[in-house]
Design an enzyme around this catalytic site. Structure first.
Site, PDB file in Angstrom:
ATOM      1  N   SER A 160       1.723 -34.305 -62.957  1.00  0.00           N
ATOM      2  CA  SER A 160       0.505 -35.097 -63.067  1.00  0.00           C
ATOM      3  C   SER A 160       0.481 -36.180 -61.988  1.00  0.00           C
ATOM      4  CB  SER A 160       0.468 -35.734 -64.458  1.00  0.00           C
ATOM      5  OG  SER A 160      -0.687 -36.505 -64.566  1.00  0.00           O
ATOM      6  N   GLY A 161      -0.613 -36.223 -61.227  1.00  0.00           N
ATOM      7  CA  GLY A 161      -0.752 -37.231 -60.173  1.00  0.00           C
ATOM      8  C   GLY A 161      -0.232 -36.777 -58.826  1.00  0.00           C
ATOM      9  N   THR A 177      -5.619 -31.564 -58.020  1.00  0.00           N
ATOM     10  CA  THR A 177      -7.081 -31.523 -58.090  1.00  0.00           C
ATOM     11  C   THR A 177      -7.686 -31.938 -56.751  1.00  0.00           C
ATOM     12  OG1 THR A 177      -6.967 -31.923 -60.436  1.00  0.00           O
ATOM     13  CG2 THR A 177      -9.062 -32.383 -59.392  1.00  0.00           C
ATOM     14  N   ASN A 199      -1.935 -40.921 -64.037  1.00  0.00           N
ATOM     15  CA  ASN A 199      -2.991 -40.608 -63.069  1.00  0.00           C
ATOM     16  C   ASN A 199      -4.318 -41.130 -63.611  1.00  0.00           C
ATOM     17  OD1 ASN A 199      -4.800 -39.433 -61.321  1.00  0.00           O
ATOM     18  ND2 ASN A 199      -4.122 -37.325 -61.670  1.00  0.00           N
ATOM     19  N   SER A 230      -6.703 -37.896 -64.429  1.00  0.00           N
ATOM     20  CA  SER A 230      -5.842 -36.776 -64.801  1.00  0.00           C
ATOM     21  C   SER A 230      -6.640 -35.638 -65.444  1.00  0.00           C
ATOM     22  CB  SER A 230      -4.776 -37.286 -65.766  1.00  0.00           C
ATOM     23  OG  SER A 230      -3.879 -36.257 -66.053  1.00  0.00           O
ATOM     24  N   SER A 231      -6.431 -34.436 -64.940  1.00  0.00           N
ATOM     25  CA  SER A 231      -7.100 -33.271 -65.549  1.00  0.00           C
ATOM     26  C   SER A 231      -6.410 -32.994 -66.871  1.00  0.00           C
ATOM     27  CB  SER A 231      -6.952 -32.034 -64.671  1.00  0.00           C
ATOM     28  OG  SER A 231      -7.139 -32.340 -63.322  1.00  0.00           O
ATOM     29  N   GLY A 281       1.189 -29.500 -64.510  1.00  0.00           N
ATOM     30  CA  GLY A 281       2.592 -29.302 -64.154  1.00  0.00           C
ATOM     31  C   GLY A 281       3.504 -29.538 -65.344  1.00  0.00           C
ATOM     32  N   GLU A 327       5.889 -31.070 -67.925  1.00  0.00           N
ATOM     33  CA  GLU A 327       5.797 -32.424 -68.500  1.00  0.00           C
ATOM     34  C   GLU A 327       7.001 -32.746 -69.380  1.00  0.00           C
ATOM     35  OE1 GLU A 327       1.000 -33.263 -68.881  1.00  0.00           O
ATOM     36  OE2 GLU A 327       2.153 -33.080 -70.711  1.00  0.00           O
TER      37      GLU A 327
HETATM   38  P1  ATP Z   1      -3.159 -34.166 -63.033  1.00  0.00           P
HETATM   39  O1  ATP Z   1      -2.155 -33.105 -63.364  1.00  0.00           O
HETATM   40  O2  ATP Z   1      -2.930 -35.418 -63.816  1.00  0.00           O
HETATM   41  O3  ATP Z   1      -4.556 -33.695 -63.089  1.00  0.00           O
HETATM   42  P2  ATP Z   1      -3.291 -33.983 -60.152  1.00  0.00           P
HETATM   43  O4  ATP Z   1      -2.090 -33.310 -59.567  1.00  0.00           O
HETATM   44  O5  ATP Z   1      -4.518 -33.187 -60.268  1.00  0.00           O
HETATM   45  O6  ATP Z   1      -2.849 -34.640 -61.514  1.00  0.00           O
HETATM   46  P3  ATP Z   1      -4.896 -35.678 -58.477  1.00  0.00           P
HETATM   47  O7  ATP Z   1      -5.890 -36.127 -59.469  1.00  0.00           O
HETATM   48  O8  ATP Z   1      -5.267 -34.609 -57.525  1.00  0.00           O
HETATM   49  O9  ATP Z   1      -3.554 -35.292 -59.251  1.00  0.00           O
HETATM   50  O10 ATP Z   1      -4.371 -36.918 -57.613  1.00  0.00           O
HETATM   51  C1  ATP Z   1      -4.173 -38.203 -58.172  1.00  0.00           C
HETATM   52  C2  ATP Z   1      -4.671 -39.266 -57.227  1.00  0.00           C
HETATM   53  O11 ATP Z   1      -3.851 -39.317 -56.064  1.00  0.00           O
HETATM   54  C3  ATP Z   1      -6.077 -39.026 -56.705  1.00  0.00           C
HETATM   55  O12 ATP Z   1      -7.036 -39.564 -57.559  1.00  0.00           O
HETATM   56  C4  ATP Z   1      -6.050 -39.735 -55.363  1.00  0.00           C
HETATM   57  O13 ATP Z   1      -6.246 -41.113 -55.549  1.00  0.00           O
HETATM   58  C5  ATP Z   1      -4.610 -39.561 -54.908  1.00  0.00           C
HETATM   59  N1  ATP Z   1      -4.457 -38.407 -53.984  1.00  0.00           N
HETATM   60  C6  ATP Z   1      -4.056 -37.163 -54.303  1.00  0.00           C
HETATM   61  N2  ATP Z   1      -4.009 -36.371 -53.211  1.00  0.00           N
HETATM   62  C7  ATP Z   1      -4.395 -37.123 -52.175  1.00  0.00           C
HETATM   63  C8  ATP Z   1      -4.563 -36.901 -50.767  1.00  0.00           C
HETATM   64  N3  ATP Z   1      -4.317 -35.713 -50.228  1.00  0.00           N
HETATM   65  N4  ATP Z   1      -4.980 -37.926 -49.998  1.00  0.00           N
HETATM   66  C9  ATP Z   1      -5.223 -39.136 -50.534  1.00  0.00           C
HETATM   67  N5  ATP Z   1      -5.074 -39.428 -51.845  1.00  0.00           N
HETATM   68  C10 ATP Z   1      -4.673 -38.439 -52.668  1.00  0.00           C
HETATM   69 MG    MG Z   2      -5.762 -32.777 -61.788  1.00  0.00          MG
END
Ligand code: ATP
Ligand code: MG
Length: 714
Positions: free
Chosen positions: A124-125, A129, A174, A177-178, A406, A408
């Site tokens: 997560s984070g 996404t 996050n 977070s999805s 991912g 957890e």
């Molecule tokens: P979850 O499993 O909780 O959904 P995730 O892997 O989908 O987590 P994201 O929501 O994609 O995580 O990323 C978390 C935050 O990190 C985003 O809101 C953004 O602020 C930052 N972030 C992620 N990837 C990038 C990137 N490539 N460039 C800049 N900031 C990023």
């Molecule tokens: Mg996500």
């Protein structure tokens, strides 16, 4: 430890125009982990990641796999200009980038006409996404428009804010977070234009609707509606602006989050809804449901003399009656009584306070999660490929994007973590199988002998969870179906009896011996491929059963809200067959996902989260080491390096190094393969250092390649 620039793009004198795209900064560390001399060393792996991260180089390859570290800052690397830089160029001739993967996948789809899938994983984070969104943006901006115009592209992009509003939430890890897993297909026509799409969603975390941990929020949509909704809308829905007025929104005590602007997000969502075919009536019906969940949370009960629950908040019932479009008396009765059918007779049994609160929360969760599924279906209708000339999707190819939760591990792990971690086991198994398979296939295609690689086959853990009769899910289902005194603890007892000798299962009695960490009563531990996780069985039966009392179901089936009447189908009331349990449904949907992915050519993006503080520039080694481990990156590297560290098509190899041999410089007229033979003989390659395949040269050790690179620099 010695670090080398990657072979391609080293400081060569005669660099081609494409290679000149690599600046000195791009070449910090190695761009591909397979070129690490000490490839079995985790420390060397992390050091390379760290050196690159310090230079804001967030992408590095393991062969074709892209490793990405979340920079937590806008690096300005996703512009249209960046997209162009990666179009039509070979993977290795430009710095590693998400767009390189995007373009490679797209070209394979077009030239080989084979369906592709991009699997994005990480905790997560970590940036899954964001990566999915950037990929979609890449295709939306660089692919030709379909003959149906840009409508499909807009819908594909606009489905995102809507799904995020309803399926994402601020968590401790996050801010966006999805809370559901997503598989999205994008369909392309024979000209390479996106013409349709389809989304599958997995296991929405519906418990969040009624409870949030401290520092977390409910799903974004509630706050967006309260902050951004027009006065008139809120009045109609009977809502106050202040989130503090709603019990379902105050549990986490953090309605406001600095990184989130609910008001402007609301506008984005509102606009997106209209792009994906929601008319004003649909939106009104949908918002009525969102509001009804908030009103439900504010339903209070008081006990009468017999300790039976009575609804005390008439005002809320009034709004609910209107918003859910159900009969108020029926709803009140359903919230305070349970209907049982015994020997053909209906009996109403009053609920006590605790039971009534349970029934209310179960109803809120059911309404929200079913509406979420409805929303996904509605989006799918809008994305569906509707060309009458291709009614059967013939002539189209599909690119799938997997953005799934991912692995957890929390302080306290429950049914949800059990499902999520099982899902990760499954995807890891697929990953290892497919990476091994594709390595093996490449060797075979090139006519090079394949030497078997030892690896951790986590099928044994998947079997432990999913096997018929003996697997954990089967045992759980059996306990859920058993009438009488089945409880979470009887489930655990049965589990201990059935699988106690399994090498990846640790019971209360064996805990100290097996992992030197004792287990509490009511807990079991699984030794996942990514590490051990202790699960508490509390709530397993209830969450797996996922039952809604019959009279609540009847009430909802009578709803005249058009969305709810689709969500709660009357057939459910007469259907004698018990619905599948939550874990079995999840298992079946994962089987289906694996089947979908097996039928496609996979590409992988492994996302890493650099620190827990969501801060730019911080590289927390302990945290990263853990992720490197459970993403199986060292294993992946080992598989990739099992035989040869480097492989390149003869044409490319010759083009790069031809200047090192008088016979191949400035041009070689014969077959590139013969040119390469002459070249490497001239360079003095020893037979054990390389193999010549049908179309590629395979080089066993990085040092051979680096020596050749060094020669270029002289
Ligand atoms: P979850 O499993 O909780 O959904 P995730 O892997 O989908 O987590 P994201 O929501 O994609 O995580 O990323 C978390 C935050 O990190 C985003 O809101 C953004 O602020 C930052 N972030 C992620 N990837 C990038 C990137 N490539 N460039 C800049 N900031 C990023
Ligand atoms: Mg996500």
């Amino acid at each position: 430890m010695r670090y080398r620039a990657s072979a391609l793009g080293s400081d060569g004198v005669r660099i081609t125009s494409m290679e000149s795209a690599l600046t000195a900064r791009d070449r910090v560390g190695v761009q591909d982990f397979v070129l690490l001399e000490n490839f079995t060393s985790e420390a060397a792996f992390i050091e390379n990641l760290k050196r690159r991260f310090r230079e804001n180089l967030i992408y590095t390859y393991i062969g074709p796999v892209l490793v990405s570290v979340n920079p937590y800052r806008d690096l300005q690397i996703y512009s249209r200009q960046h997209m162009e830089r990666y179009r039509g160029v070979s993977f290795y001739e430009v710095p590693p980038h998400l767009f390189a993967v995007a373009d490679t996948v797209y070209r394979a789809l077009r030239t080989e006409r084979r369906d592709q899938a991009v699997l994005i994983s990480g905790e997560s984070g970590a940036g899954k996404t964001e990566a999915t969104k950037r990929l979609l943006q890449f295709y939306a901006e660089t692919c030709p428009a379909s003959e149906r115009g840009g409508a499909v592209r807009d819908r594909l992009l606009q489905s995102n804010p809507v799904l995020e509003a309803f399926g994402n939430a601020k968590t401790l890890r996050n801010d966006n977070s999805s809370r559901f897993g997503k598989y999205m297909d994008v369909q392309f026509d024979f000209k390479g234009a996106p013409v349709g799409g389809h989304i599958l969603s997995y296991l929405l975390e519906k418990s969040r609707v009624v409870h949030q941990n401290h520092g977390e929020r409910n799903f974004h949509i509630f706050y967006q509606l309260l902050e951004g909704g027009e006065e008139e809308t809120l009045r109609r829905l009977g809502l106050e602006r202040n989130p503090q007025s709603y019990l379902y929104l105050v549990k986490g005590q953090c309605a406001k989050v600095t990184s989130i602007n609910d008001k402007s997000d609301w506008k984005v969502v509102r606009k997106a809804l209209s792009v994906i075919d929601f008319n004003e009536d649909d939106i009104e019906d949908l918002l009525s449901i969102v509001a009804s969940v908030l009103h439900l949370g504010n339903i209070h009960f008081a006990a009468d003399e017999q300790s039976n629950a009575q609804v005390t908040t008439e005002n809320q019932v009034k709004y609910l009656t209107r918003l859910l479009q159900v009969d108020g008396a029926m709803l009140k009765e359903a919230l305070t009584h349970r209907k049982i059918i015994a020997k053909g007779e209906e009996l109403l049994s009053p609920l006590n306070l605790e039971q009534a609160a349970y029934a209310r929360d179960a109803l809120a969760k059911a309404i929200y999660s079913r509406t979420f599924s409805w929303l996904v279906n509605k989006i799918n209708r809008s994305l569906a490929f509707k060309d009458p000339e291709f009614p059967n999707w013939r002539g189209t190819t599909v690119l799938g994007l997997v953005d799934i939760y991912g692995f957890e591990v929390f302080q306290h792990n429950s049914f949800e973590q059990f499902c999520i971690n099982y899902c990760n086991e499954k995807l890891q198994q697929l990953f290892i199988e497919l990476t091994l398979k594709s390595e093996q296939e490449e060797y075979e295609a090139e006519g090079i002998a394949w030497e078997p690689v030892a690896y951790l086959n986590n099928k044994i853990i998947c079997d432990l969870v999913e096997e018929k009769f003996k697997g954990i899910i089967s045992i759980l289902d059996e306990e859920c179906l058993r009438p009488g005194d089945a409880t979470d603890l009887t489930f655990l007892e049965k589990l201990e009896d059935t699988v106690k000798h399994h090498p990846h299962f640790v019971t209360h009695k064996l805990a100290d011996q097996r992992t030197r960490k004792s287990l509490g009563r009511g807990e079991f531990r699984l030794l996942h491929y990514a590490g051990e996780v202790t699960y508490s069985v509390t709530g397993f039966l209830d969450k797996n059963n996922d039952l809604l009392f019959r009279n609540l179901k009847e009430t909802m089936c009578s709803s005249e809200n058009p969305i709810l009447s689709q969500c709660f189908d009357r057939n459910e009331l007469t259907d004698k067959k018990r619905p599948e349990t939550a874990a079995t449904q999840f298992k079946m949907s994962l089987f289906q996902l694996v089947e979908i992915l097996m039928s496609k050519e996979p590409a992988y993006i492994r996302c890493i989260k650099p620190n827990d503080a969501k801060q730019p520039g911080r590289f927390d080694e302990v945290l990263i080491r853990h992720q490197v481990k459970y993403l199986g990156l060292m294993e992946n590297l080992r598989v990739r390096r099992a035989g040869f560290a480097y492989r390149r098509k003869y044409e490319n190899f010759l083009q790069r190094y031809k200047s090192l041999c008088p016979e191949t410089w400035p041009t070689w007229d014969g077959r590139p393969q013969d040119g390469v033979s002459v070249l490497i003989q001239h360079l003095g390659y020893k037979p054990e250092e390389y193999k010549l395949g049908k179309s590629k040269i395979f080089i066993r050790f990085p040092k051979t390649l680096f020596a050749t690179e060094d020669a270029l620099e002289v």
